[in-house]
Design an enzyme around this catalytic site. Structure first.
Site, mmCIF file in Angstrom:
data_model
loop_
_atom_site.group_PDB
_atom_site.id
_atom_site.type_symbol
_atom_site.label_atom_id
_atom_site.label_comp_id
_atom_site.label_asym_id
_atom_site.label_seq_id
_atom_site.Cartn_x
_atom_site.Cartn_y
_atom_site.Cartn_z
ATOM 1 N N TYR A 71 113.950 35.670 34.707
ATOM 2 C CA TYR A 71 112.812 36.452 35.187
ATOM 3 C C TYR A 71 111.649 36.462 34.204
ATOM 4 O O TYR A 71 110.585 36.992 34.501
ATOM 5 C CB TYR A 71 113.250 37.896 35.475
ATOM 6 C CG TYR A 71 113.882 38.578 34.286
ATOM 7 C CD1 TYR A 71 113.112 39.303 33.373
ATOM 8 C CD2 TYR A 71 115.253 38.488 34.062
ATOM 9 C CE1 TYR A 71 113.690 39.923 32.273
ATOM 10 C CE2 TYR A 71 115.841 39.103 32.967
ATOM 11 C CZ TYR A 71 115.063 39.816 32.075
ATOM 12 O OH TYR A 71 115.641 40.413 30.990
ATOM 13 N N GLU A 128 118.747 34.468 23.572
ATOM 14 C CA GLU A 128 118.532 35.831 24.046
ATOM 15 C C GLU A 128 119.155 36.873 23.113
ATOM 16 O O GLU A 128 119.399 38.011 23.526
ATOM 17 C CB GLU A 128 119.118 35.980 25.458
ATOM 18 C CG GLU A 128 118.630 34.950 26.460
ATOM 19 C CD GLU A 128 117.139 35.062 26.742
ATOM 20 O OE1 GLU A 128 116.603 36.185 26.630
ATOM 21 O OE2 GLU A 128 116.513 34.041 27.057
#
Length: 235
Positions: A26, A99
């Protein structure tokens, strides 16, 4: 919670035994897929909204002056649009490192082509045409999906249980809510090893437009950032 989440994510075993898993992106994962994947297609997840509320100490900022990047915030009834990638478990090591600054793996239903215009932004919902099968190996892998072997190729319509990386408010890199103008000012002055924070915002806004998706939060920050840049150019 510590900002470095690699060890925590490596303990996730929900998809053990799966030969492939759908990953929902996203933020930068929409436009920067620096990992191998078998398929790629527009997708969405429900009850989450995209917000520039997470600090970036390792990519778009520094430990002393973190930038701002997106995470997902729970929002009942909301739909967050992005890009999904069919990956093999071997890719997790790379993603966990990418991440690592506060993001945790979360299992979530990922929807494809549910008739709301995914794919071209014009209401045609043609995600099947948007699906991208990568290489002969990817095509063979995809064709085996649904045979009970743990593959998750999915279909053009419907949903599958997949994975998303989310930085929750309890991680120490979380910056939190601010006005879009304040966020734009923060982004304008931030940069890190991956480049200017403004590039991250602008690439994301461009990618969402290519998907035919509106995101008022992202586009309002983009507008304020452009105004800041214009004012700076005149001084």
């Amino acid at each position: 919670m510590t900002a470095d989440t690699i060890a925590i994510n490596q303990k996730m075993d929900q998809f053990d035994g799966h030969h492939s898993v759908w990953l929902f992106g996203y933020g930068s994962l929409i436009y920067k897929a620096d990992f191998p994947y078998l398929q790629r297609r527009p997708a969405s997840i429900a009850n989450w909204t995209r917000r520039f509320w997470q600090g970036s100490h390792d990519h778009r900022g520094t430990p002393e002056a973190p930038g701002r990047v997106v995470t997902l915030i729970e929002a009942p009834g909301a739909i967050c649009h992005g890009m999904a990638y069919l990956i093999t478990p071997e890719v997790f090591a790379h993603l966990d490192h990418r991440e690592k600054n506060g993001y945790l793996r979360l299992a979530t239903p990922i929807s494809f082509g549910d008739g709301d215009g995914d794919g071209d932004g014009n209401g045609n919902g043609d995600d099947a045409a948007a699906a991208e099968v990568v290489g002969a190996a990817g095509a063979a892998f995809s064709s085996a999906a649904g045979d009970g072997s743990g593959n998750q190729a999915g279909t053009a319509a419907g949903s599958v249980l997949g994975l998303v990386y989310i930085a929750t408010p309890d991680n120490i890199a979380f910056i939190g809510e601010a006005s879009e103008r304040d966020i734009a000012e923060h982004i304008a002055r931030s940069a890190g090893p991956s480049g200017p924070n403004s590039d991250y915002l602008n690439h994301l806004a461009h990618a969402l437009r290519e998907l035919g998706r509106d995101d008022a939060h992202v586009f309002e920050i983009e507008r304020h950032l452009a105004e800041l840049a214009s004012r700076m150019a005149r001084t």
